[in-house]
Design a protein around this motif. Sequence first.
Motif, PDB file in Angstrom:
ATOM      1  N   ASP A 276     -11.671  14.736 -45.183  1.00 38.65           N
ATOM      2  CA  ASP A 276     -13.081  14.973 -45.469  1.00 38.65           C
ATOM      3  C   ASP A 276     -14.025  14.189 -44.574  1.00 38.65           C
ATOM      4  O   ASP A 276     -15.186  14.550 -44.407  1.00 38.65           O
ATOM      5  N   LEU A 277     -13.546  13.088 -43.959  1.00 30.84           N
ATOM      6  CA  LEU A 277     -14.397  12.225 -43.132  1.00 30.84           C
ATOM      7  C   LEU A 277     -13.692  11.879 -41.832  1.00 30.84           C
ATOM      8  O   LEU A 277     -12.450  11.880 -41.760  1.00 30.84           O
ATOM      9  N   PRO A 278     -14.469  11.573 -40.774  1.00 28.34           N
ATOM     10  CA  PRO A 278     -13.838  11.079 -39.548  1.00 28.34           C
ATOM     11  C   PRO A 278     -13.025   9.823 -39.847  1.00 28.34           C
ATOM     12  O   PRO A 278     -13.425   8.984 -40.654  1.00 28.34           O
ATOM     13  N   MET A 279     -11.874   9.696 -39.198  1.00 22.26           N
ATOM     14  CA  MET A 279     -10.985   8.582 -39.481  1.00 22.26           C
ATOM     15  C   MET A 279     -10.787   7.710 -38.242  1.00 22.26           C
ATOM     16  O   MET A 279     -10.582   8.210 -37.136  1.00 22.26           O
ATOM     17  N   ILE A 280     -10.863   6.397 -38.441  1.00 21.59           N
ATOM     18  CA  ILE A 280     -10.528   5.408 -37.413  1.00 21.59           C
ATOM     19  C   ILE A 280      -9.155   4.866 -37.746  1.00 21.59           C
ATOM     20  O   ILE A 280      -8.865   4.550 -38.902  1.00 21.59           O
ATOM     21  N   CYS A 281      -8.298   4.718 -36.744  1.00 23.95           N
ATOM     22  CA  CYS A 281      -6.957   4.200 -36.964  1.00 23.95           C
ATOM     23  C   CYS A 281      -6.806   2.842 -36.270  1.00 23.95           C
ATOM     24  O   CYS A 281      -7.272   2.648 -35.137  1.00 23.95           O
ATOM     25  N   ALA A 282      -6.177   1.899 -36.971  1.00 21.68           N
ATOM     26  CA  ALA A 282      -5.826   0.603 -36.390  1.00 21.68           C
ATOM     27  C   ALA A 282      -4.371   0.332 -36.737  1.00 21.68           C
ATOM     28  O   ALA A 282      -3.955   0.517 -37.886  1.00 21.68           O
ATOM     29  N   VAL A 283      -3.596  -0.096 -35.752  1.00 25.71           N
ATOM     30  CA  VAL A 283      -2.159  -0.291 -35.946  1.00 25.71           C
ATOM     31  C   VAL A 283      -1.773  -1.660 -35.424  1.00 25.71           C
ATOM     32  O   VAL A 283      -2.187  -2.058 -34.326  1.00 25.71           O
ATOM     33  N   GLY A 284      -0.983  -2.388 -36.208  1.00 30.34           N
ATOM     34  CA  GLY A 284      -0.517  -3.673 -35.719  1.00 30.34           C
ATOM     35  C   GLY A 284      -0.047  -4.586 -36.835  1.00 30.34           C
ATOM     36  O   GLY A 284      -0.134  -4.254 -38.025  1.00 30.34           O
ATOM     37  N   ARG A 285       0.423  -5.734 -36.441  1.00 32.41           N
ATOM     38  CA  ARG A 285       0.881  -6.738 -37.394  1.00 32.41           C
ATOM     39  C   ARG A 285      -0.335  -7.294 -38.135  1.00 32.41           C
ATOM     40  O   ARG A 285      -1.346  -7.642 -37.512  1.00 32.41           O
ATOM     41  N   LEU A 286      -0.238  -7.373 -39.448  1.00 30.90           N
ATOM     42  CA  LEU A 286      -1.357  -7.860 -40.252  1.00 30.90           C
ATOM     43  C   LEU A 286      -1.401  -9.385 -40.164  1.00 30.90           C
ATOM     44  O   LEU A 286      -0.879 -10.095 -41.034  1.00 30.90           O
ATOM     45  N   ALA A 287      -2.023  -9.861 -39.110  1.00 32.87           N
ATOM     46  CA  ALA A 287      -2.112 -11.293 -38.850  1.00 32.87           C
ATOM     47  C   ALA A 287      -3.482 -11.599 -38.266  1.00 32.87           C
ATOM     48  O   ALA A 287      -4.165 -10.715 -37.722  1.00 32.87           O
ATOM     49  N   GLU A 288      -3.883 -12.843 -38.372  1.00 32.64           N
ATOM     50  CA  GLU A 288      -5.245 -13.250 -38.015  1.00 32.64           C
ATOM     51  C   GLU A 288      -5.629 -12.847 -36.603  1.00 32.64           C
ATOM     52  O   GLU A 288      -6.750 -12.385 -36.356  1.00 32.64           O
TER      53      GLU A 288
ATOM     54  N   GLU B 254      -9.639  -8.452 -40.114  1.00 35.57           N
ATOM     55  CA  GLU B 254     -10.676  -8.926 -41.024  1.00 35.57           C
ATOM     56  C   GLU B 254     -12.050  -8.478 -40.546  1.00 35.57           C
ATOM     57  O   GLU B 254     -12.863  -7.961 -41.318  1.00 35.57           O
ATOM     58  N   ARG B 255     -12.317  -8.651 -39.259  1.00 34.07           N
ATOM     59  CA  ARG B 255     -13.631  -8.241 -38.763  1.00 34.07           C
ATOM     60  C   ARG B 255     -13.767  -6.724 -38.711  1.00 34.07           C
ATOM     61  O   ARG B 255     -14.869  -6.195 -38.795  1.00 34.07           O
ATOM     62  N   LEU B 256     -12.652  -6.024 -38.613  1.00 33.62           N
ATOM     63  CA  LEU B 256     -12.707  -4.565 -38.652  1.00 33.62           C
ATOM     64  C   LEU B 256     -13.163  -4.085 -40.034  1.00 33.62           C
ATOM     65  O   LEU B 256     -13.931  -3.113 -40.148  1.00 33.62           O
TER      66      LEU B 256
ATOM     67  N   GLY C 238       2.532  -7.658 -42.472  1.00 39.78           N
ATOM     68  CA  GLY C 238       2.475  -8.999 -41.920  1.00 39.78           C
ATOM     69  C   GLY C 238       1.954 -10.006 -42.923  1.00 39.78           C
ATOM     70  O   GLY C 238       1.773  -9.695 -44.109  1.00 39.78           O
ATOM     71  N   PRO C 239       1.702 -11.230 -42.473  1.00 38.66           N
ATOM     72  CA  PRO C 239       1.312 -12.304 -43.402  1.00 38.66           C
ATOM     73  C   PRO C 239       0.004 -12.065 -44.138  1.00 38.66           C
ATOM     74  O   PRO C 239      -0.224 -12.653 -45.191  1.00 38.66           O
ATOM     75  N   ASP C 240      -0.887 -11.202 -43.606  1.00 37.40           N
ATOM     76  CA  ASP C 240      -2.169 -10.928 -44.268  1.00 37.40           C
ATOM     77  C   ASP C 240      -2.119  -9.683 -45.144  1.00 37.40           C
ATOM     78  O   ASP C 240      -3.151  -9.130 -45.517  1.00 37.40           O
ATOM     79  N   ARG C 241      -0.903  -9.251 -45.529  1.00 35.80           N
ATOM     80  CA  ARG C 241      -0.767  -8.002 -46.305  1.00 35.80           C
ATOM     81  C   ARG C 241      -1.456  -8.078 -47.663  1.00 35.80           C
ATOM     82  O   ARG C 241      -1.869  -7.038 -48.204  1.00 35.80           O
ATOM     83  N   ASP C 242      -1.565  -9.279 -48.243  1.00 36.96           N
ATOM     84  CA  ASP C 242      -2.243  -9.431 -49.533  1.00 36.96           C
ATOM     85  C   ASP C 242      -3.726  -9.756 -49.359  1.00 36.96           C
ATOM     86  O   ASP C 242      -4.570  -9.294 -50.133  1.00 36.96           O
ATOM     87  N   PHE C 243      -4.023 -10.544 -48.329  1.00 28.90           N
ATOM     88  CA  PHE C 243      -5.415 -10.976 -48.120  1.00 28.90           C
ATOM     89  C   PHE C 243      -6.334  -9.812 -47.761  1.00 28.90           C
ATOM     90  O   PHE C 243      -7.448  -9.692 -48.293  1.00 28.90           O
ATOM     91  N   LEU C 244      -5.902  -8.942 -46.872  1.00 34.87           N
ATOM     92  CA  LEU C 244      -6.781  -7.877 -46.394  1.00 34.87           C
ATOM     93  C   LEU C 244      -7.181  -6.893 -47.499  1.00 34.87           C
ATOM     94  O   LEU C 244      -8.363  -6.540 -47.607  1.00 34.87           O
ATOM     95  N   PRO C 245      -6.264  -6.435 -48.362  1.00 30.26           N
ATOM     96  CA  PRO C 245      -6.715  -5.587 -49.483  1.00 30.26           C
ATOM     97  C   PRO C 245      -7.661  -6.321 -50.441  1.00 30.26           C
ATOM     98  O   PRO C 245      -8.585  -5.702 -50.986  1.00 30.26           O
TER      99      PRO C 245
ATOM    100  N   PHE D  87      -4.649   1.356 -46.611  1.00 29.41           N
ATOM    101  CA  PHE D  87      -3.630   0.446 -46.101  1.00 29.41           C
ATOM    102  C   PHE D  87      -2.292   1.174 -46.192  1.00 29.41           C
ATOM    103  O   PHE D  87      -1.702   1.292 -47.263  1.00 29.41           O
ATOM    104  N   ALA D  88      -1.845   1.678 -45.058  1.00 28.85           N
ATOM    105  CA  ALA D  88      -0.633   2.508 -45.036  1.00 28.85           C
ATOM    106  C   ALA D  88       0.638   1.674 -45.040  1.00 28.85           C
ATOM    107  O   ALA D  88       1.735   2.223 -45.232  1.00 28.85           O
TER     108      ALA D  88
END
Length: 380
Positions: free
Chosen positions: A203-215, A220-222, A244-251, A265-266
Motif C-alpha cells: 500500500d505504501l512505498p517501501m525502503i529496505c535496509a539490510v545488515g547486522r543489527l549493531a550500532e 537507530e538514526r534510520l 544482531g545485538p540490537d535485535r531487542d533495542f530497535l523494536p 523487522f523481518a
Amino acid sequence: MRKIRVVFVEYQLVCGGAEQALFDLISLLDKERFEPSVFVQTPGGTWEKKFTDAGIPVIHDYDCRKPTLNPLRKLGNLVKKCKVAKANRQEGKGLLDVCLPEQPDIVVSYNAWMQAEIAFVKGAKSVKYIHGDPGTNPVYRQEATEEQDLLRRYDRIVCVSRAAWIAFRELSGLTGQTELHYNPLNSDNVRSLSQQPVELPGDLPMICAVGRLAEEKGFERLLVIHRHLLDQGIRHRLVIVGDGPDRDFLPRLARALDIQDTVIFAGYQANPYPYMARSRFLASSSLTEGLPVIAMEALSLGIPIVSTVPSVGEAFGEECCGLITENSVTALEEGIRKMLTDDVFFGKLKAGAERRSAYFDGKRMIREIEEMFVSLVEAN
C-alpha cells in the motif's frame, strides 16, 4: 596439474557482509584450478551449515583429533592436542600446520582476529584482506598505523574498496604489496533468489535496509528519520532485514517513536533479496563501512541506493544510480526525502541502477582474484 589449495581463515561464520562476500568468492572460484576451504577460529557460527551445505569444507582446530579406538591414533591425537594448545599460546603460530589435512599453497587471513601468526605457514603464501576503511574506522586505522611490522610479512594485502585502498596505503606506507579487488558478487544467484515470494504490504512505498543489527550500522538514526518523514506527511514503510545485538533495542525504540505500524523487522533472512527487489530503494545508514556487499547486490537487482558511505559511490561507476549523502542524520534524511518525493529524480536513478546491474558479473569479478592467487604460487 595439481589444484591450488587456498585456505581462508575466518573468525566465525555468522550472518554478515564479509561472510556473504567470502561465500560468493569461494562459490565462484574455478574448482578445476582451486581447492578452497575455510578454517574457523571460533566454531558454532550460524552460517557454518550454509557453507557446508554448499560443499565448502569448514575446518576447526579439533578436526585433526577425531575420536578413535586405535591406541596409536589416540596417542597421536594427544600430541596434536598439545601442539594446538601451544600454537594458541603463541598467537596461532604453527596452528594450521597441525590442523590442516594437507599443505596449503595460500593462506588468506580473510576476517581473522586475535591470532596474529595464524596466516603464516611454512611454504605457503599469505594474503590479508582489509574490509573496512581505515580513514573512518578506528579499528582498521589502528591496524594500519601500529602493526606495519606484521603487515609487511604478508605477500599481498587486499582492500575491497578504493577508499580503503587509498587510506590504508597512506596510513601504513605499504604500497608495493597492497592491491584493490572488489568483492566478487554471485549476481546470477542474487537475481534468481530475488524472485522468490515474500509477504509484504504493497500500500505504501517501501525502503529496505539490510545488515547486522549493531550500532555501527546506524539503524537507530534510520528509525528517527522514518519518524521525521511521517511527521512531514511523507507516507512510506521501512523494512529492516537482519539480526544482531540490537535485535531487542530497535523494536523498543520503534515503539517509543510510535512507528511500529510502519516499520517491519523481518529478522534474519537467509534470502533477503525479495525484500530488496520489492522496495523503492535501499538505505545504507552505516557510520563506517568498506564497500558494502549489500549495495552491490541491490544494484545487481536494479535497485537504487541512498547511503552515508562514500565508498558505495564506487559501485555506481559512471552511472547515476543513487545518492551519497554526508554522514549525518540531517543529510541522510534529506536524501531519503528526495527519493520518496521527487519522482522525476528517482526515475533517473532507477534507470541508472537498471543499466548498472549488468556490470555485476561474478565470473568477470572473480577472474582478477584468481589471477592474483596464480601469480603468488608461480612466484615460488
